[in-house]
Design a protein around this motif. Structure first.
Motif, short mmCIF file in Angstrom:
data_model
loop_
_atom_site.label_atom_id
_atom_site.label_comp_id
_atom_site.label_asym_id
_atom_site.label_seq_id
_atom_site.Cartn_x
_atom_site.Cartn_y
_atom_site.Cartn_z
N LYS A 95 0.84 -1.19 0.00
CA LYS A 95 0.00 0.00 0.00
C LYS A 95 0.88 1.25 0.00
N VAL A 96 0.50 2.21 -0.82
CA VAL A 96 1.28 3.45 -0.92
C VAL A 96 0.36 4.66 -0.98
N LEU A 97 0.93 5.80 -0.61
CA LEU A 97 0.31 7.10 -0.86
C LEU A 97 1.25 7.86 -1.78
N VAL A 98 0.70 8.59 -2.72
CA VAL A 98 1.51 9.43 -3.59
C VAL A 98 1.72 10.77 -2.89
N GLN A 99 2.98 11.12 -2.69
CA GLN A 99 3.28 12.40 -2.04
C GLN A 99 3.26 13.52 -3.06
#
Length: 206
Positions: free
Chosen positions: A103-107
């Motif tokens: 799981k990732v968030l785009v910064q």
């Protein structure tokens, strides 16, 4: 430890609190976990590995170098600082080796501060299109760091722009459900503008 703030944050519905534990000891982390806050955010991979405890949920919230990715896959629940295609491909490569989905968030670089990292706001749509085919990455949303300033109107504008992007992309990608914005000094404004994940260190631990 700020027990009053901890209770205040627990009163918000649908708000995830990431306790930023950089420069904190493992003992301090264990004490914080006793309050019910068990998600911790680390900036540096080396420091994270020294404190890692599988009993807790961990986020990498600092700038992540591609050569460090292999050390954290399988240990971190969320990488909040995905900011390039090169990094996305490395996460994909290392996650595929372990047959897991990271799981990732785009910064997003929402401020004009030259020292801040992140993907340009205007590039977010095309970036998501590019990496959407990667099978071992799941983009859960976005993260940003607002301008560090006393001008709270500027901070509010930045958070509002992020919320607009989040809403727009959520309509296209159903798995998107997380907007991580707000820290010790601006979390209330962030929540007002749609944040559902905040990263608080100083105000919690002191």
């Amino acid at each position: 430890m700020n027990t009053q703030l901890i209770e205040e944050l627990k009163s918000y519905k649908n708000l995830q609190v990431v306790a930023v534990s950089k420069k904190r000891t493992k003992e301090q982390i264990d004490e914080m976990a006793k309050t019910g806050l068990t998600t911790f955010g680390e900036n540096r991979v080396q420091e994270f590995l020294e404190k890692y405890d599988p009993a807790y949920t961990w986020h990498i919230i600092g700038h992540l170098q591609t050569n460090k990715v292999k050390y954290i896959i399988g240990k971190v629940d969320m990488i909040e600082s995905l900011d390039s295609e090169k990094l996305a491909l490395e996460i994909e490569k290392q996650a595929s080796k372990q047959d897991l989905v990271q799981k990732v968030l785009v910064q997003i670089k929402i401020s004009n501060d030259p020292l801040k990292t992140g993907l340009a706001y205007e590039e977010a749509t095309s970036f998501l299109e590019k990496i959407s085919a990667l099978k071992h990455i799941q983009v859960k949303g976005f993260m940003c760091v607002a301008t560090h300033t006393e001008d709270m109107d500027l901070v509010a504008k930045e958070f509002e722009a992020m919320h607009s992007l989040y809403t727009e992309m959520k309509a296209v990608y159903p798995q998107i459900d997380t907007l991580s914005m707000g820290m010790s000094h601006d979390y209330k404004i962030a929540i007002e503008h749609g944040s559902n994940m905040i990263r608080i260190g100083t105000a919690l631990f002191e």
